[in-house]
Design a protein around this motif. Structure first.
Motif, PDB file in Angstrom:
ATOM      1  N   LYS A 152      -6.381 -11.459   7.735  1.00  0.00           N
ATOM      2  CA  LYS A 152      -4.632 -11.284   8.187  1.00  0.00           C
ATOM      3  C   LYS A 152      -4.395 -11.517   6.622  1.00  0.00           C
ATOM      4  O   LYS A 152      -4.167 -12.464   6.333  1.00  0.00           O
ATOM      5  N   SER A 153      -2.507 -10.806   6.225  1.00  0.00           N
ATOM      6  CA  SER A 153      -2.602 -10.856   5.381  1.00  0.00           C
ATOM      7  C   SER A 153      -1.199 -11.615   4.895  1.00  0.00           C
ATOM      8  O   SER A 153      -0.681 -11.970   6.196  1.00  0.00           O
ATOM      9  N   PRO A 154      -1.533 -13.097   3.978  1.00  0.00           N
ATOM     10  CA  PRO A 154      -0.491 -13.834   3.564  1.00  0.00           C
ATOM     11  C   PRO A 154       1.212 -13.242   2.957  1.00  0.00           C
ATOM     12  O   PRO A 154       2.454 -13.515   3.789  1.00  0.00           O
ATOM     13  N   TYR A 155       1.400 -11.674   3.261  1.00  0.00           N
ATOM     14  CA  TYR A 155       2.583 -10.733   3.717  1.00  0.00           C
ATOM     15  C   TYR A 155       3.092 -11.265   4.974  1.00  0.00           C
ATOM     16  O   TYR A 155       4.365  -9.698   5.162  1.00  0.00           O
ATOM     17  N   GLY A 156       2.584 -11.265   5.897  1.00  0.00           N
ATOM     18  CA  GLY A 156       3.617 -11.217   6.953  1.00  0.00           C
ATOM     19  C   GLY A 156       1.965 -10.152   7.822  1.00  0.00           C
ATOM     20  O   GLY A 156       1.897  -9.200   8.133  1.00  0.00           O
ATOM     21  N   SER A 157       2.653 -10.251   9.564  1.00  0.00           N
ATOM     22  CA  SER A 157       1.837  -9.234  10.241  1.00  0.00           C
ATOM     23  C   SER A 157       1.717  -8.185  10.354  1.00  0.00           C
ATOM     24  O   SER A 157       1.431  -6.869  11.040  1.00  0.00           O
TER      25      SER A 157
END
Length: 322
Positions: free
Chosen positions: A27-32
């Motif tokens: 899962k990206s730390p830059y958002g869903s």
């Protein structure tokens, strides 16, 4: 860890590889809604920084030509590159597709053509929907919810920004004193650190890293496409954890083939695309850069925006730094 490539704790929070779990989609730390992964490190400040150092007096073209009979990844039965004429000057005199007078067709020499190819032909970028795990791709997008009848609705190359970044060339073939690495040679941590030390380089977050195996010296012979030397998972993890935003090579698949992993036939692709959020550049022409020992440069590249595609042609270029 290579001290010349130190990554501080604040930057680690922005490097997707630090959130990765083996054979699981990250899962990206830059958002869903994130569909570009490590390319998020490109911003106005980073673009300005590299462009301010660029020497425009010379441009290195890092792409190959597309032509009938070119080598490519056709091991799974995909379409090789084809081109054909759709209009020719003499043909238009006979067919009159435009519905004009004979005099007009003789005056205006009309040529047109069309192409058909696998989207991973020639110099191209692989997108995050190219490989995943168990029906999921990067950031948890699923085939069930995001794959239509024709294309993915997520992570296509149309989402990728033009890439302006510092590039570094790691000449692994030269490190070993050969023109071309032996078939299936694995490029791991030792090779990467050896190149960095020999070439006096360090890896910085936001870099594009290009690996030279020497395979382009075989282009366009059939030998180019078999048993490729290339990156292994150890090497991919090393680069990804140092914050690189794209990894490329001059070979067919970026990674070592055949796979050294029994259950995963493309372990580097799945790791970089699904776990680490790092796009892949394949079949880059690196011989001119290597011959002139240009190991650090400004990298510029942009995708053809094929909506939802798993890969797309790119014509990257490099310019020396002042």
């Amino acid at each position: 860890m290579c001290m010349a490539c130190y990554v501080d704790e604040a930057m680690k929070s922005r490097i997707i590889a630090y959130n990765a779990e083996f054979h699981k989609v990250t899962k990206s730390p830059y958002g869903s809604d994130d569909e570009i992964g490590m390319l998020n490190l490109i911003d106005a400040e980073s673009r300005s920084a590299i462009m301010s150092r660029t020497d425009p007096s010379k441009v290195f073209d890092l792409s190959v030509d597309h032509f009938i009979g070119m080598p490519g990844w056709f091991g799974a039965g995909d379409q090789p590159y084809q081109i054909w004429m759709t209009h020719t000057p003499q043909g238009e005199i006979v067919a009159n597709a435009m519905g004009v007078t004979p005099e007009a067709n003789k005056l205006v020499g009309y040529s047109g053509d069309a192409i058909s190819m696998y989207t991973h032909c020639g110099t191209h970028i692989d997108t995050f929907n190219h490989f995943g795990y168990n029906g999921e791709i990067f950031n948890g997008f699923t085939a069930q919810d995001h794959l239509g009848s024709r294309a993915w609705q997520k992570c296509g190359p149309e989402k990728y920004p033009p890439i302006f970044a510092r590039g570094i060339l790691l000449d692994v073939a030269a490190l070993h004193g050969v023109d071309t690495l032996p078939p299936s040679h694995p490029i791991g941590k030792a090779d990467i650190e050896g190149c960095l030390k020999k070439q006096g380089l360090s890896i910085k977050p936001g870099d594009v890293v290009l690996l030279r195996t020497g395979q382009m010296l075989l282009w366009p012979d059939k030998a180019f496409a078999s048993n490729t030397p290339g990156l292994n998972r150890e090497g991919a993890e090393y680069l990804a954890k140092h914050g690189v935003i794209m990894i490329g090579a001059d070979n067919l698949t970026l990674e070592q083939t055949p796979s050294a992993h029994q259950e995963n036939f493309f372990p580097v692709h799945t790791y970089l695309l699904a776990e680490a959020g790092v796009p892949i550049l394949e079949m880059a022409q690196l011989e001119e850069l290597a011959a002139e020992k240009v190991y650090e440069f400004a990298f510029f590249g942009a995708c053809i925006k094929l909506r939802g595609a798993t890969g797309t042609p790119m014509r990257p270029v490099a310019m020396p730094l002042r």
